[in-house]
Every structure is written in C-alpha cells, then in structure tokens.
Design a protein around this motif. Structure first.
Motif, PDB file in Angstrom:
ATOM      1  N   UNK A 154     -15.007 -20.047  24.795  1.00  0.00           N
ATOM      2  CA  UNK A 154     -15.093 -18.711  25.389  1.00  0.00           C
ATOM      3  C   UNK A 154     -16.558 -18.384  25.733  1.00  0.00           C
ATOM      4  N   UNK A 155     -17.460 -18.766  24.826  1.00  0.00           N
ATOM      5  CA  UNK A 155     -18.881 -18.441  25.048  1.00  0.00           C
ATOM      6  C   UNK A 155     -19.519 -19.326  26.113  1.00  0.00           C
ATOM      7  N   UNK A 156     -18.881 -20.445  26.443  1.00  0.00           N
ATOM      8  CA  UNK A 156     -19.449 -21.319  27.481  1.00  0.00           C
ATOM      9  C   UNK A 156     -18.642 -21.223  28.782  1.00  0.00           C
ATOM     10  N   UNK A 313      -4.075 -16.713  24.559  1.00  0.00           N
ATOM     11  CA  UNK A 313      -4.638 -17.398  25.739  1.00  0.00           C
ATOM     12  C   UNK A 313      -5.990 -18.074  25.500  1.00  0.00           C
ATOM     13  N   UNK A 314      -6.958 -17.397  24.867  1.00  0.00           N
ATOM     14  CA  UNK A 314      -8.247 -18.093  24.664  1.00  0.00           C
ATOM     15  C   UNK A 314      -8.068 -19.414  23.904  1.00  0.00           C
ATOM     16  N   UNK A 315      -7.216 -19.417  22.882  1.00  0.00           N
ATOM     17  CA  UNK A 315      -7.008 -20.660  22.120  1.00  0.00           C
ATOM     18  C   UNK A 315      -6.230 -21.694  22.948  1.00  0.00           C
ATOM     19  N   UNK A 316      -5.256 -21.219  23.731  1.00  0.00           N
ATOM     20  CA  UNK A 316      -4.524 -22.147  24.609  1.00  0.00           C
ATOM     21  C   UNK A 316      -5.460 -22.735  25.659  1.00  0.00           C
ATOM     22  N   UNK A 317      -6.327 -21.905  26.212  1.00  0.00           N
ATOM     23  CA  UNK A 317      -7.279 -22.413  27.206  1.00  0.00           C
ATOM     24  C   UNK A 317      -8.223 -23.435  26.590  1.00  0.00           C
ATOM     25  N   UNK A 318      -8.389 -23.363  25.277  1.00  0.00           N
ATOM     26  CA  UNK A 318      -9.277 -24.280  24.581  1.00  0.00           C
ATOM     27  C   UNK A 318      -8.578 -25.586  24.218  1.00  0.00           C
ATOM     28  N   UNK A 319      -7.312 -25.491  23.804  1.00  0.00           N
ATOM     29  CA  UNK A 319      -6.669 -26.667  23.188  1.00  0.00           C
ATOM     30  C   UNK A 319      -5.530 -27.278  23.992  1.00  0.00           C
ATOM     31  N   UNK A 320      -5.028 -26.561  24.962  1.00  0.00           N
ATOM     32  CA  UNK A 320      -3.848 -27.059  25.675  1.00  0.00           C
ATOM     33  C   UNK A 320      -4.196 -28.245  26.567  1.00  0.00           C
ATOM     34  N   UNK A 321      -3.406 -29.275  26.479  1.00  0.00           N
ATOM     35  CA  UNK A 321      -3.579 -30.433  27.360  1.00  0.00           C
ATOM     36  C   UNK A 321      -2.175 -30.931  27.655  1.00  0.00           C
ATOM     37  N   UNK A 322      -1.925 -31.340  28.874  1.00  0.00           N
ATOM     38  CA  UNK A 322      -0.552 -31.658  29.240  1.00  0.00           C
ATOM     39  C   UNK A 322      -0.467 -32.953  30.045  1.00  0.00           C
ATOM     40  N   UNK A 323      -0.574 -34.093  29.375  1.00  0.00           N
ATOM     41  CA  UNK A 323      -0.380 -35.345  30.098  1.00  0.00           C
ATOM     42  C   UNK A 323       1.077 -35.445  30.584  1.00  0.00           C
ATOM     43  N   UNK A 324       1.307 -36.307  31.524  1.00  0.00           N
ATOM     44  CA  UNK A 324       2.618 -36.390  32.170  1.00  0.00           C
ATOM     45  C   UNK A 324       3.766 -36.518  31.164  1.00  0.00           C
ATOM     46  N   UNK A 325       3.570 -37.391  30.141  1.00  0.00           N
ATOM     47  CA  UNK A 325       4.700 -37.658  29.229  1.00  0.00           C
ATOM     48  C   UNK A 325       5.035 -36.473  28.339  1.00  0.00           C
ATOM     49  N   UNK A 326       4.170 -35.455  28.317  1.00  0.00           N
ATOM     50  CA  UNK A 326       4.482 -34.273  27.500  1.00  0.00           C
ATOM     51  C   UNK A 326       5.008 -33.114  28.343  1.00  0.00           C
TER      52      UNK A 326
END
Ligand SMILES: *Cc1c(COP(=O)(O)O)cnc(C)c1O
Length: 465
Positions: A154-156, A313-326
């Motif tokens: 968030x700070x960056x 949302x801030x935590x999702x924006x930080x940790x969410x990643x969605x490769x094709x198989x997921x």
C-alpha cells in the motif's frame, strides 16, 4: 492398511485418547527428558520392511509419550494455552479423514462457505462491526506477515511485488516495545528490516505506546525522508499482557493515512465477554486488520487463527495471484487462498463450528470468566506468601510474581517447580528483571487445579531457600 483395519485402529486410538485425558493429572506436566534421550531410541535408518501398527503404537507409548509436554494438562499454567476442546478434536478427526485441499471455493465449496460463516459468527461474538470480513490462517504469525506485506504494498503504490524494493526509500512500521517476536520477523521477511520497525516505549508498566510519542516518531521520520507504512497495536502482550489504548493510536494512523493491524492473538478470546471489551477494545472497529487465535484460549485445536479485515482489497491486491491452473469459471466466489501466503489450506473452520455449537457462546464465556476470576484469586494467595511479591497485576488471566532473592533464584524456583511436574510455569522478564509468569486458561482446569499453585510453590521454595 485396508479400511477395516483402519476402522479398528481408529477405535483403539479414540479409546486411548479418552483414557489419556481422563488420567492426565497423574502425569508430570512438562516432559522430564534430557536432550537426545528420545532420538537415541529411534533407529538411525528407515525400515526397509513393513512393520505392524501394534508395534508402531507400542513404540509411540514407550518412546514418544515420555517425551511429550502435556499442553492439555489441567495444571498447565505456562506460556499461553493451546486448548483443544473435545468437540474440536472430533472435527479435526473428520477433517483429517476427508483430507481435502480447500484452497479455492471449487476445491471444496463447503469449506469456503463454512469458513465465511464461522468468521462472521466470531465477528459477532467479539462485538466487531458488521463491515469486517475475514479469513482463517494457520497462525497469528502468518496473519501479521500478511498485514505487514499489505502495509508495504500500500505504501509503495502496489509496486513492491513487481519491482522489488531496491531504490525505494526505507518504509517504517510502528509498534510498542511490548509486541510479540512475530512482528519483528514479519518485518524481516517483508523486506522492511528490523531497523525500520520503530518501537515506542510503553507509557506505563502495563500500558502500550503513548500516542504523542508515536506521533512525534512519525513526524521525525517524515522529516528524515522515511515513508511511514503502518502501525501495529497490541491487546494482551505475550510477556505481561500489556495493551495499547486503541483510540488515540487510530487517530495518529488516520492523520498519516497509515494501515493498522491489531495483534490480539491471546486476549482476543476474552473479548467474547462483553464486560472485558470496555477496558481493551474501545474503538477496535477502526483497525484495518485484527488477528486473534481461537487455537489459544478459546478451545479450537491448533491451528486456527482468524484475521479480520475491514476491507479485504488491500490484502488481496498484495497476495492474490491467479495462474491459469487456478482459474475457476462461473459465479463470483471467494477463493480464500488469494487472501493468504500459502496456497494449500486445511478445513480449519469445521472445528470452530463444532466448538461453538457444542458449548454455545455462553459456555465458552463462562470458562473465560472462571479463568479470569481464578487468576485474580490466585494472585492474592501468592501475594500472601512470605517474602513473595506480585510484579505485574493480572491482565485478564495473566500476572507475574517473584520469590525473595536474585534473578538466579527465580530461575531456580521455576526449574525446580517444573522438575516436580505437578504444575508448569514459565519465567519472563519485566523491566530488566526475571519474573515468574502465570496464566490460567487451560480448557479443563478447575479452581482446585489453580489453587494447587500456592502450596506447591511454598513447598518447593522451602526446599531451596
Ligand atoms: C501467541 C502469540 C503470537 C503468535 O501466535 P502464533 O499463532 O503462534 O503465530 C503473536 N502475538 C501474541 C500476542 C501472542 O500471544
């Protein structure tokens, strides 16, 4: 092993478990083994041929059990409790048996939907505002790391994950000097660095940081070119239970647009009793992230740590990643692995469902109230022992005392008490001196168990003084 054999051994282990718990008071609380004693009894290489379950279980009893410290012993007064109420153990048996990976809604819809409901039941039980949602993590350490990573991103401007931190000026995170070591480690791992975790000295012996000192530290940092990123407050510090006054800290956070995280890993359980909220949790609804461990005092078998988020949302924006198989198609659903660092997830919500339904909130509240009341009663008994002093007064069910003599004497008394085995206490430190720390909170402990502490302490003190 076929499933008929499995059924037989499962029943055997269930009976063993009941008997273990019914006779726990006969065992010394802390393991009475020397380093290396257990390892010396294990073959140095793995077996090449199968062994039967009877032999394996016999070795479990003969080799392993003597080396266990009994956290479910009703006279466990060390650290903080790691309670495993029987209904939560049954739920864990079911979870272990079905053994699903609950990372996405689609990989076990029930796990996601029960988790959502349990987080909301706990939100209501704790009296948190209805804006909070949340996720169940393995431990408070993981929840705090998630929050610190969120502060960083968030700070960056959410560029840290992509670009790395090189070339960005130092970020600063603020907390009191009473925080748990998991906060230091979160700052190490998140690339903030220990030197950029600013610890504000407690305003009083049992209180947390003074908002004026916090504000001054932030202003000084801004002038020096640092970027403040977040504030971590605490309710019920591990050492002596020190707690921050939340409202003034939140005002400082607001003035500087800082993300806020509250560590209530232990004391959070007590907030199911409305009467304790006034002293500890006024203004709690202002925090962005709050962690508390139902696996400590509440009774949900380890591991079960709830992180509440005012806005995910801030935590999702930080940790969410969605490769094709997921990727999943269809309706919008919650995929809890996007909220946390690990992908794989156990079905941790089931034990909360079993626990809360089996006791009802009133049953759980009654246990906590008993523990708090017994701790106060115990404190007076220890205060009355000749030459003994109470160093920190009870915060909920935690306090500390000293026997006559220097620090070495305190350690000697603790060690002799734990060698004796009837009770288990641990040492701590307060303002540079060694203290003996007591918490009351084991799920099955009775008033009688608690009141064995003064005579045992007196008896052992008379032997060593
Ligand atoms: C126990 C505790 C932690 C760490 O909890 P884990 O779930 O073991 O990571 C953090 N903060 C406080 C105040 C604690 O009491």
């Amino acid at each position: 092993m076929d499933w008929d054999e499995f059924a037989g051994w499962s029943k055997h282990i269930a009976d063993w478990g009941a008997q273990y718990h019914q006779t726990l008071r006969d065992r010394p609380v802390r393991a009475q083994t020397k380093p290396g004693e257990i390892a010396a009894q294990l073959p140095s290489s793995p077996p090449t041929q199968p062994e039967d379950m009877q032999t394996i279980l016999r070795d479990f009893e003969d080799i392993v059990m003597p080396g266990m410290t009994h956290w479910q012993h009703p006279r466990f007064f060390a650290y903080f409790p790691a309670n495993a109420a029987p209904p939560s153990m049954l739920a864990e048996q079911l979870v272990n048996t079905v053994a699903s990976q609950c990372m996405l809604w689609q990989t076990s819809p029930a796990a996601t939907e029960v988790e959502g409901r349990m987080v909301d039941w706990m939100r209501q039980a704790l009296g948190l505002g209805d804006g909070f949602v949340g996720v169940i993590q393995d431990s408070a350490s993981s929840a705090t790391l998630s929050a610190v990573l969120t502060m960083r991103e968030r700070a960056t401007g959410y560029t840290g994950n992509r670009e790395g931190l090189a070339g960005k000026g130092p970020l600063r995170i603020y907390c009191s000097d009473q925080v748990h070591s998991s906060i230091d480690r979160a700052c190490w791992v998140a690339g903030i660095g220990q030197d950029n975790l600013v610890k504000i000295k407690g305003a009083g012996p049992l209180s947390g940081m003074d908002a004026k000192d916090l504000s001054a530290a932030i202003h000084k940092d801004i002038e020096a070119g640092y970027t403040p990123a977040g504030i971590i407050a605490i309710t019920g510090g591990t050492g002596i239970g020190a707690s921050d006054d939340l409202g003034p800290i939140l005002k400082v956070a607001q003035a500087h647009n800082l993300y806020t995280h509250l560590d209530a890993a232990w004391a959070g359980s007590a907030m199911i009793c409305p009467e304790y909220r006034e002293a500890f949790w006024q203004d709690v609804d202002g925090f962005d992230s709050i962690v508390f461990n139902p696996h400590k005092w509440l009774g949900a078998q380890f591991d079960c740590s709830i992180q509440f988020l005012r806005d995910p949302l801030p935590q999702l924006n930080t940790l969410k990643i969605e490769p094709e198989y997921l990727k999943t198609s269809g309706d919008a659903v919650t995929n809890y692995s996007e909220w946390t660092i690990p992908l794989g997830r156990r079905f941790r919500a089931l034990k909360l469902w079993f626990l809360i339904r089996s006791y009802g909130l009133e049953g759980l509240q009654q246990r906590i109230r008993n523990h708090v009341n017994w701790a106060h009663e115990l404190c007076e008994e220890l205060r009355a022992l000749e030459g003994f002093e109470i160093v920190t007064e009870p915060i909920l069910s935690l306090f500390s005392f000293r026997c006559p003599g220097d620090d070495a004497m305190q350690q000697r008394l603790v060690d002799r008490i734990n060698d004796d085995g009837r009770i288990y206490l641990t040492q701590g430190s307060f303002e540079g001196a060694k203290i003996i720390r007591v918490q009351v909170g084991q799920f099955d402990c009775t008033r009688e168990d608690v009141m064995t502490i003064p005579p045992v302490v007196q008896e052992i003190w008379d032997m060593i003084k």
